[in-house]
Write an enzyme that holds these catalytic residues in place. Structure first.
Site, PDB file in Angstrom:
ATOM      1  NE  ARG A  63      -3.904  -2.216   0.271  1.00 41.36           N
ATOM      2  CZ  ARG A  63      -4.335  -3.020  -0.709  1.00 41.36           C
ATOM      3  NH1 ARG A  63      -3.832  -2.918  -1.933  1.00 41.36           N
ATOM      4  NH2 ARG A  63      -5.268  -3.908  -0.475  1.00 41.36           N
ATOM      5  CG  HIS A 231      -4.957 -13.967  -7.183  1.00 39.03           C
ATOM      6  ND1 HIS A 231      -5.552 -13.979  -8.409  1.00 39.03           N
ATOM      7  CD2 HIS A 231      -4.701 -12.662  -6.910  1.00 39.03           C
ATOM      8  CE1 HIS A 231      -5.659 -12.740  -8.858  1.00 39.03           C
ATOM      9  NE2 HIS A 231      -5.140 -11.922  -7.970  1.00 39.03           N
ATOM     10  CG  ASP A 303      -4.048 -11.314  -3.266  1.00 41.74           C
ATOM     11  OD1 ASP A 303      -3.545 -10.171  -3.273  1.00 41.74           O
ATOM     12  OD2 ASP A 303      -5.115 -11.582  -3.855  1.00 41.74           O
ATOM     13  CG  HIS A 307      -8.779  -3.431   1.867  1.00 37.43           C
ATOM     14  ND1 HIS A 307      -8.602  -2.462   0.907  1.00 37.43           N
ATOM     15  CD2 HIS A 307      -8.657  -4.619   1.228  1.00 37.43           C
ATOM     16  CE1 HIS A 307      -8.394  -3.052  -0.270  1.00 37.43           C
ATOM     17  NE2 HIS A 307      -8.421  -4.357  -0.104  1.00 37.43           N
ATOM     18  CG  PHE A 321     -12.838  -7.702  -4.210  1.00 39.90           C
ATOM     19  CD1 PHE A 321     -13.590  -8.859  -4.093  1.00 39.90           C
ATOM     20  CD2 PHE A 321     -13.282  -6.700  -5.075  1.00 39.90           C
ATOM     21  CE1 PHE A 321     -14.746  -9.035  -4.839  1.00 39.90           C
ATOM     22  CE2 PHE A 321     -14.444  -6.860  -5.814  1.00 39.90           C
ATOM     23  CZ  PHE A 321     -15.184  -8.029  -5.700  1.00 39.90           C
TER      24      PHE A 321
HETATM   25  O1  DOR Z   1      -8.552  -9.390  -3.019  1.00 42.11           O
HETATM   26  C1  DOR Z   1      -7.862  -8.657  -3.698  1.00 42.11           C
HETATM   27  N1  DOR Z   1      -7.293  -7.553  -3.187  1.00 42.11           N
HETATM   28  N2  DOR Z   1      -7.664  -8.937  -4.986  1.00 42.11           N
HETATM   29  C2  DOR Z   1      -7.052  -8.101  -5.818  1.00 42.11           C
HETATM   30  O2  DOR Z   1      -6.921  -8.409  -6.957  1.00 42.11           O
HETATM   31  C3  DOR Z   1      -6.567  -6.787  -5.349  1.00 42.11           C
HETATM   32  C4  DOR Z   1      -6.315  -6.825  -3.909  1.00 42.11           C
HETATM   33  C5  DOR Z   1      -6.153  -5.461  -3.323  1.00 42.11           C
HETATM   34  O3  DOR Z   1      -5.350  -4.670  -3.838  1.00 42.11           O
HETATM   35  O4  DOR Z   1      -6.797  -5.169  -2.302  1.00 42.11           O
HETATM   36 ZN    ZN Z   2      -5.120  -9.889  -7.984  1.00 40.28          ZN
END
Ligand code: DOR
Ligand code: ZN
Length: 420
Positions: A63, A231, A303, A307, A321
């Site tokens: 991030r 993924h 992955d 957030h 997501f």
């Molecule tokens: O779950 C996900 N989060 N999939 C993605 O492709 C992007 C990622 C994100 O950047 O939060």
């Molecule tokens: Zn992705």
């Protein structure tokens, strides 16, 4: 000097497991052998523990720049070190997007100043990851990228994919694709199926992913360049990858711990279960486990997608997501070992030599090699509490779960980056 004594060394490169000591001198491994001694060296007692090459995560989101409310290079890599990772590849969907050398250099400099583990940036394939014009890939390579991807989105068209592959092949970089057909994805929030219908959440059919994997494999058959599927979550996608490998194409793929652990039936109306690709069916999950075991899957990648709580604390359809993943990855992998689905050596390979090979690197425990090691227990029982994490985010469906196995020490360039 650091001397790791009494551990069991697991080295997938030579397919050996034995009781050996490992002596580190500065940033390199100096000696591997029985009953080593080194006057003056700091001793790390690894009795009852396994000593593996340093784990590499091919896919995470740190991030920074631009998303520092959710994570920074400093907090994300602290979390990675706790998970046993000694190197992490960070995706370019930052603000600004890592689509030019100045952004790459900024990441590399921040990492040098603040990171607990090695940070290997991934550059965008297209400017702004918009799917139109190629990004400054060669300049980013000089600045330190190890791969390219428009992650968060697929590389927009087959034609662009062909260009990116041809360009990257000349530079020796793999192209990583987040496979998704945009027209089928259309506003979905979880896998389409009985659970999405019951919860009233818009569904995403599994073919959304596999259509794009099929497209990419076909493009790879034109270019013969390196293609890596990010993924990967479905049986049909795995079938494309298997077939591609059989054809001799340079196609690799990664699977996340959440996709090999959970299914869409586990999803509740809680945004910690929302990620992309979404959790898949049981049949898909079972196929992924088979692929991990038989070598069709090349790497486990987290992955890690932090957030911050405020952004996830909204209706399911509107939440972003992604879930955090560094600290639970090893234990979830070990669940497959404990259940007999995977030999321990194979699991270690999926965290070490597997991802290294995708990047065109090697990993082994031998004199002269980088002193990056992951020392772990297969038995240590603990409860994952997201609130204890150094990550700035808490969005994990595994919060509160009792886990078996953990990284006990993470060593990066000869220094202890984390110790439990
Ligand atoms: O779950 C996900 N989060 N999939 C993605 O492709 C992007 C990622 C994100 O950047 O939060
Ligand atoms: Zn992705």
């Amino acid at each position: 000097m650091l001397l790791i004594k009494h551990g069991r060394v697991l080295d997938p490169a030579s397919n050996t497991e034995s009781a050996l000591d490992v002596l580190l001198d500065g940033e390199r491994i100096s000696k591997v052998g029985e009953n080593l001694s080194a006057p003056g060296a700091e001793i790390l007692d690894a009795s009852g523990l396994f000593v593996a090459p340093g784990f590499i995560d091919l896919h995470c989101h740190l991030r920074e720049p631009g998303g520092e409310l959710s994570e920074t290079i400093e907090t994300g890599t602290k979390s990675a070190a706790r998970g046993g990772f000694t190197a992490v590849c960070c995706m370019p969907n930052t603000h600004p997007v890592n689509d030019r050398a100045s952004v790459t250099r900024g990441i590399v400099e921040r990492a040098a100043a603040t990171a607990s583990v090695r940070v290997w940036p991934i550059g965008a394939a297209s400017i702004g990851s918009k799917g139109e014009a190629l990004a400054e890939i060669a300049a980013m390579k000089d600045a330190g990228i190890v791969a390219v991807s428009d992650d968060g989105k697929p590389i927009a068209t087959a034609r662009l994919m062909r260009q990116v592959m041809e360009y990257c092949d000349g530079l020796g970089l793999p192209v990583i694709d987040h496979c998704e057909d945009a027209s089928l994805f259309a506003g979905g929030a979880m896998r389409e199926g009985a659970t999405s219908i019951r919860l009233g959440v818009p569904g995403i059919p599994s073919q959304t992913e596999s259509i794009c994997v099929g497209r990419d494999v076909e493009v790879a058959s034109i270019t013969r360049a390196r293609l890596h599927i990010a993924h990967m979550s479905t049986r049909a996608s795995l079938a494309y990858v298997r077939a591609a490998k059989k054809r001799g194409l340079r196609v690799t793929c990664e699977v996340t711990p959440h996709h090999f652990t959970l299914t869409d039936a586990d999803v509740i109306y809680d945004t910690r279960f929302k990620m992309n690709p979404p959790l898949a069916s049981r049949s898909d999950r079972d196929a992924l486990v088979e692929g991990l075991a038989d070598g069709s899957v090349d790497a486990i990648a987290t992955d890690h997608a932090p957030h911050h709580p405020a952004s996830k604390d909204v209706e399911f359809d509107r939440a972003p997501f992604g879930i955090v993943g560094f600290e639970t990855a090893l234990a979830l992998g070990l669940d497959l070992v404990h259940s007999g689905a995977l030999p321990l050596m194979r699991l270690v390979e999926l965290f070490t030599t597997g991802p290294a090979r995708v990047l065109g690197m090697e990993r082994k425990i031998a004199s002269g090699e980088p002193a990056d090691l992951t020392i772990f227990s297969t038995e240590h029982q603990w409860i994952f509490r997201a609130s204890d994490s150094p990550s700035k985010s808490r969005n994990s469906p595994f919060d509160g779960r009792t886990l078996r196995g953990a990284a006990m020490a993470t060593i990066v360039a000869g220094k202890i980056a984390f110790r439990r």
